[in-house]
Design an enzyme around this catalytic site. Structure first.
Site, PDB file in Angstrom:
ATOM      1  N   GLU A 265       5.490  -3.324   1.376  1.00 44.84           N
ATOM      2  CA  GLU A 265       5.777  -2.801   0.041  1.00 44.84           C
ATOM      3  C   GLU A 265       5.035  -1.473  -0.052  1.00 44.84           C
ATOM      4  O   GLU A 265       3.807  -1.435   0.000  1.00 44.84           O
ATOM      5  CB  GLU A 265       5.299  -3.767  -1.040  1.00 44.84           C
ATOM      6  CG  GLU A 265       5.629  -3.310  -2.446  1.00 44.84           C
ATOM      7  CD  GLU A 265       4.883  -4.089  -3.498  1.00 44.84           C
ATOM      8  OE1 GLU A 265       4.354  -3.445  -4.425  1.00 44.84           O
ATOM      9  OE2 GLU A 265       4.835  -5.331  -3.408  1.00 44.84           O
TER      10      GLU A 265
ATOM     11  N   CYS B  96       2.342  -0.478  -8.707  1.00 45.20           N
ATOM     12  CA  CYS B  96       3.514  -0.058  -7.934  1.00 45.20           C
ATOM     13  C   CYS B  96       4.762   0.014  -8.796  1.00 45.20           C
ATOM     14  O   CYS B  96       5.750   0.648  -8.408  1.00 45.20           O
ATOM     15  CB  CYS B  96       3.745  -1.006  -6.753  1.00 45.20           C
ATOM     16  SG  CYS B  96       3.916  -2.739  -7.221  1.00 45.20           S
TER      17      CYS B  96
ATOM     18  N   GLY C 166       0.818  -1.204   0.000  1.00 44.31           N
ATOM     19  CA  GLY C 166       0.000   0.000   0.000  1.00 44.31           C
ATOM     20  C   GLY C 166       0.852   1.253   0.000  1.00 44.31           C
ATOM     21  O   GLY C 166       1.989   1.257  -0.479  1.00 44.31           O
ATOM     22  N   SER C 167       0.322   2.313   0.582  1.00 44.19           N
ATOM     23  CA  SER C 167       0.958   3.623   0.540  1.00 44.19           C
ATOM     24  C   SER C 167       2.114   3.731   1.529  1.00 44.19           C
ATOM     25  O   SER C 167       2.199   2.979   2.504  1.00 44.19           O
ATOM     26  CB  SER C 167      -0.065   4.711   0.863  1.00 44.19           C
ATOM     27  OG  SER C 167      -0.461   4.631   2.229  1.00 44.19           O
TER      28      SER C 167
END
Length: 486
Positions: free
Chosen positions: A230, A267, A206-207
């Site tokens: 990640e 991503c 995610g962020s």
């Protein structure tokens, strides 16, 4: 509407996972491989229903995107079944007792790996099947012999619930112990589970802000645990003068297709394109990007974040708008944004420009000579990937850049594009922070199983009490290193 999991249930769910962990530790790789195969088969059978739910909740198209994701989900479960059958993941190593060992008499020492225990998985928004409830983190942890508790993403709750039912049913029918898999909902339920003393590891996609907050919680526990996050990545693409001259239009087309793929919600999206001054590709790039049709974002929250991110980028000094249509807040679809900046201006404004903008936006950096190119690369935030487009005649020039590129990323690409991550034995999907919180590991590919295993050495134990992987007769016929030799 699916309600958040009551916090009082977290203890109950984790306790079931702890009980399952004891049973899982006694299973063989072959047994777990059977569970993964059974799960893959059941998800495949439920594919039409799962894809329809995913399309309804995420705005992603069924074809080819979600059908491809379903195939990927099934494939990665089966890939880990192959990893289990191969056996090398156990890293079985035997040093027999040696009275003449140069360090002094050596005892009998045998080393292998054991499951970490209950794992908490935070699922991703942008891959509702492949990085979600039955996604790569879940597959890797189950293969390692770890029970999994998934914190569902709020972007696709109904799909998460249905996938959970399919997975739990498949595992139970295949013989997995009760408590091997469960799901929870809600931010507070997720953080409560992360703090639970019986959770042994966690994984997240995610962020950067969300991942960093969870990483800090994992490390602030009385007993910190591994947190495999990640987070974010700009994935720079370096293009040399030779590549521009040889195939500039092809590069422009490939770049436009890569950074707008899936509305830029990957991503591995190339967020920076480094081109030499005077490249002459402006019109080809503008035409390629302008031809990309309008696309919808995954949900309103991500769409709002994208609007804000693009607005901030466009306001920076030195930025030139090549393609950047104004978006009405009421719009549900977006056309891509392509901006340009000189290297010296980028270097003076790195705090803003060297940040991921999640969505179909990318920035061209025009560099004047190798020194300016190196200055940009030296200052970039690390990421998941770094790409070079160059010609054979430029090998020596590229060779001097490789140390910088290696420092920046976990996967280097030659004359390709970073979007589209194959699943294989050699794959590496990770990189230095902020790309990931554990750059020595990968979250995709066969080696992802290593995140959920812990090495243990047995010294002078009788053969009958050793794990099967370390017994003298090698009953599982594993690849092993014995007395230093494979």
């Amino acid at each position: 509407m699916i309600a958040d999991t009551p916090l009082e249930r977290i203890d109950e769910i984790v306790a079931a996972a702890v009980r399952a962990a004891e049973a899982l530790a006694e299973t063989t790789p072959a047994q777990r491989a059977g569970w993964l195969e059974a799960t893959a088969e059941r998800i495949e059978r439920a594919g039409d229903e799962l894809v329809a739910l995913a399309a309804r909740e995420t705005h992603l198209p069924e074809q080819p995107r979600l059908r491809g994701e379903l195939a990927r989900t099934v494939f990665q479960l089966r890939l880990f079944a192959e990893v289990l059958a191969d056996g090398e993941f156990l890293r079985a190593t035997i040093d027999h007792a040696d009275p003449s060992w140069p360090m002094g008499p050596r005892p009998d020492i045998r080393r292998s790996v054991v499951p970490m225990g209950p794992v908490l998985v935070f699922t991703a928004s942008n891959f509702p099947l492949a990085l979600s409830v039955a996604g790569h983190d879940t597959a890797a942890a189950l293969a390692a012999g770890c029970p999994v508790i998934v914190k569902a993403h709020p972007g696709h709750p109904e799909l998460s619930a249905r996938t959970r039912d399919v997975l739990v049913s498949a595992l139970a029918e295949a013989g997995a112990p009760e408590g091997t898999f469960e799901i929870i909902y809600g931010v507070e339920a997720g953080t409560t589970a992360l703090r639970h003393p019986d959770i042994r590891a966690a994984a997240f996609t995610g962020s950067v802000p969300g991942g960093r907050a969870l990483f800090d919680i994992a490390n602030a526990r009385p007993r910190p645990i591994p947190f495999y996050g990640e987070l974010g990545s700009l994935n720079p693409v370096v293009v040399t003068a030779g590549a521009v001259e040889a195939r500039g239009e092809q590069i422009a087309q490939g770049f436009a297709g890569s950074f707008t793929l899936g509305a830029g919600q990957f991503c591995t999206k190339p967020g920076l394109l480094l081109l030499p001054v005077g490249h002459g590709l402006e019109q080809q790039l503008v035409n390629a990007v302008a031809a990309v049709p309008e696309q919808r974002m995954l949900n309103d929250r991500i769409a709002a974040g994208y609007r804000t991110g693009v607005s901030v980028l466009r306001e920076q000094a030195g930025i030139t708008r090549l393609v950047s249509p104004d978006a009405d807040p009421a719009d549900t679809g977006f056309r891509p944004t392509l901006l340009s900046v000189r290297a010296r201006d980028f270097l003076g404004d790195r705090e803003v420009l060297d940040r991921e903008c999640f969505g179909p936006a990318s920035v061209i950096i025009e560099y004047d000579g190798e020194d300016e190119l190196r200055a940009v690369l030296e200052g970039l935030e690390p990421g998941l990937t770094a790409t070079v487009h160059a010609e054979e005649s430029e090998y020596e020039q590229v060779r001097t850049l490789l140390p910088l590129l290696t420092r920046l990323a976990g996967r280097l690409l030659w004359n390709g594009w970073p979007t589209g991550i194959t699943l294989s034995w050699a794959q590496q999907h990770g990189g230095p922070y902020p790309a990931t919180t554990a750059p020595q590991f990968t979250s995709m590919g066969a080696a992802a199983i290593e995140r959920f295993l812990r090495p243990v050495a047995w010294q002078d134990f009788p053969d009958a009490l050793l794990p099967a992987a370390l017994r003298e007769a090698n009953p599982w016929q594993l690849p092993r290193r014995v007395d230093g030799k494979r």
